[in-house]
Enzyme design. Structure first.
Site, mmCIF file in Angstrom:
data_model
loop_
_atom_site.group_PDB
_atom_site.id
_atom_site.type_symbol
_atom_site.label_atom_id
_atom_site.label_comp_id
_atom_site.label_asym_id
_atom_site.label_seq_id
_atom_site.Cartn_x
_atom_site.Cartn_y
_atom_site.Cartn_z
ATOM 1 N N ASP A 1 12.153 100.172 31.195
ATOM 2 C CA ASP A 1 12.840 99.635 30.014
ATOM 3 C C ASP A 1 13.929 98.705 30.540
ATOM 4 O O ASP A 1 14.909 99.152 31.129
ATOM 5 C CB ASP A 1 13.434 100.792 29.203
ATOM 6 C CG ASP A 1 14.185 100.306 27.961
ATOM 7 O OD1 ASP A 1 14.633 99.148 27.925
ATOM 8 O OD2 ASP A 1 14.355 101.121 27.021
ATOM 9 N N LYS B 1 17.926 93.606 20.828
ATOM 10 C CA LYS B 1 19.159 93.387 21.573
ATOM 11 C C LYS B 1 19.215 91.933 22.069
ATOM 12 O O LYS B 1 19.274 91.031 21.272
ATOM 13 C CB LYS B 1 19.252 94.407 22.720
ATOM 14 C CG LYS B 1 18.863 95.848 22.306
ATOM 15 C CD LYS B 1 19.811 96.489 21.328
ATOM 16 C CE LYS B 1 19.317 97.797 20.717
ATOM 17 N NZ LYS B 1 18.839 98.814 21.605
ATOM 18 N N ARG C 1 -3.680 92.741 12.383
ATOM 19 C CA ARG C 1 -3.352 93.892 13.226
ATOM 20 C C ARG C 1 -3.856 93.674 14.659
ATOM 21 O O ARG C 1 -3.278 94.201 15.607
ATOM 22 C CB ARG C 1 -3.949 95.187 12.650
ATOM 23 C CG ARG C 1 -3.312 96.442 13.286
ATOM 24 C CD ARG C 1 -3.847 97.743 12.708
ATOM 25 N NE ARG C 1 -5.207 98.014 13.118
ATOM 26 C CZ ARG C 1 -6.221 98.221 12.291
ATOM 27 N NH1 ARG C 1 -6.035 98.179 10.994
ATOM 28 N NH2 ARG C 1 -7.428 98.473 12.757
ATOM 29 N N TYR D 1 18.199 105.945 27.194
ATOM 30 C CA TYR D 1 18.524 105.801 25.779
ATOM 31 C C TYR D 1 18.182 107.098 25.019
ATOM 32 O O TYR D 1 17.128 107.706 25.254
ATOM 33 C CB TYR D 1 17.692 104.626 25.243
ATOM 34 C CG TYR D 1 17.959 104.210 23.837
ATOM 35 C CD1 TYR D 1 19.156 103.596 23.483
ATOM 36 C CD2 TYR D 1 17.002 104.408 22.842
ATOM 37 C CE1 TYR D 1 19.389 103.198 22.185
ATOM 38 C CE2 TYR D 1 17.224 104.006 21.546
ATOM 39 C CZ TYR D 1 18.418 103.402 21.223
ATOM 40 O OH TYR D 1 18.641 102.997 19.935
#
Ligand SMILES: *Cc1c(COP(=O)(O)O)cnc(C)c1O
Length: 395
Positions: free
Chosen positions: A183, A208, A56, A110
């Site tokens: 973004d 993407k 982690r 988005y």
């Protein structure tokens, strides 16, 4: 190293203290790491010695990917996350760690990002205001008045492809004490690098273009020096990290990003030019359009010769029924809810990304019922054109 070489080499073959080294980074699934002595492990836990202790906190496969993304976005450090949305959530938290709990955001972002701001962060006490970031004077007034902790925009908006003046926004945000989070999923570091333009934190949905093959869900956060420690601290506790298998696939994908994206941009330009002349088409949105409302910013910020691989098209006299029939006639183009894959994807905003936006609001946003978005793939453009032509024939 130049970009095309960096995507192939950065992050791999870092350890040279063993007899052999694999030429590409393997998938490290182990969650815990052992050392020669407890004292050494103690030094690793205490950050006195570099190393891994628990997945982690850091993982060798993830770290290789993070070095790669840091290199190609010109950042200080990166965090690979389980999705683009997880990347955005931790990016906002990082930006607001020691700043006023308020965010000024572009409205045309988005859909899930709107919901993250509106339905998750806002009820937790973060003040969220949406402002038109493409009206730079209005944005500057809003920043001066609100003094937000964070300004958020996408480098290229969806689906109408407006381009934010990241350099100017960064200057004004930073001089007013705000962090700029961008973004940059649609742009990729091929078109522009927000950190070079003054942004503080960059986020990608690696689902993407970066992974690029429709088989990875993931995100990445890349920061400047100032924000990296905060990002890692939050991640060590919250743990929204990417799995090592997805990290491996993403690294494998990025190695061909330069080739894929260049071809995708070429194909998008060919499609935009062809569609503009098609009798069934009312209007084409693409960043190569000399009449684009942000043509000046595109000229200033984009890598010359590249205009992005996404275009949107308004089909003459089409409504929801005829668009659905058009989609059903497609034989090769994939009518899927994503972008950036090797195959060409076509999305109908009214049905998917903007489904929950009221028709009145959609009208205000300029998203009509006859609009479809195309994310060009790497196929031969003749085949993409033939497929579109066949599906449009009955328009
Ligand atoms: C897809 C996307 C996201 C969300 O990413 P996920 O990987 O689906 O969580 C965020 N921003 C943009 C611009 C996107 O296209």
């Amino acid at each position: 190293m130049k970009f095309e070489s960096e995507v192939v080499h950065a992050g791999d073959r870092k350890r040279r203290d063993t007899a052999w080294v694999p030429s590409t980074t393997p998938i490290h699934l182990g969650t815990t790491y052992l050392y020669q002595s407890a004292a050494q492990l103690d030094r690793v836990f205490g950050h006195e010695e570099e190393g891994f202790s628990y997945s982690r906190y850091a993982n060798p496969t993830n770290q290789a990917l993070e070095e790669l993304t840091t290199a190609i976005e010109h950042g200080f450090g990166s965090l690979a996350t389980a999705s683009g949305m997880a990347a955005l959530q931790i990016a906002f938290q990082t930006a607001l760690l020691d700043r006023p709990r308020s965010i000024l955001a572009a409205p045309s972002i988005y859909g899930a990002s709107v919901m993250l701001l509106d339905q998750i962060l806002s009820p937790f006490g973060i003040d969220v205001t949406f402002v038109d970031v493409y009206d730079i004077e209005k944005l500057e007034r809003a920043i001066a008045e609100k003094k937000p902790g964070c300004v958020f925009t996408e480098s290229i908006s969806n689906p109408l492809l407006r381009v934010a003046q990241i350099d100017r926004i960064a200057k004004f945000a930073n001089s007013n004490g705000a962090a700029l989070v961008v973004d940059s999923t649609f742009a990729t570091p091929m078109l522009l690098r927000p950190l070079d333009l003054g942004a503080n934190i960059v986020v990608h949905s690696v689902t993407k273009y970066l992974a690029g093959h429709g088989d990875v869900l993931g995100g990445i956060v890349i920061t400047d020096k100032q924000h990296y420690e905060g990002l890692r601290m939050l991640s060590r506790i919250v743990g929204p990290v990417l799995g090592p298998f997805e990290s491996y696939l993403t690294m494998r994908g990025i190695k061909t990003l330069a080739l894929r994206f260049e071809r995708q941009c070429q194909n998008a330009k060919i499609l935009a030019d062809w569609l503009a002349e098609h009798p069934c088409v009312d209007r084409v949105y693409h960043c190569s359009d000399p009449k684009h409302p942000d043509a000046e910013a595109i000229n200033r910020l984009f890598t010359p010769g590249l205009f992005g691989a996404i275009l949107s098209v308004e089909i003459k006299d089409a409504n929801k029924d005829s668009i659905m029939a058009f989609m059903d006639r497609l034989k090769m183009i994939v009518p899927g809810t994503s972008l950036g894959d090797v195959h060409t994807l076509l999305l109908y905003p009214v049905m998917s990304s903007h489904r929950n936006v009221s028709p009145k609001m959609r009208e205000r946003m300029g998203i009509r019922e006859n609009l479809v978005r195309i994310a060009a793939g790497i196929e031969n453009p003749d085949d993409i054109i033939a497929d579109l032509d066949n599906a449009l024939r009955l328009c």
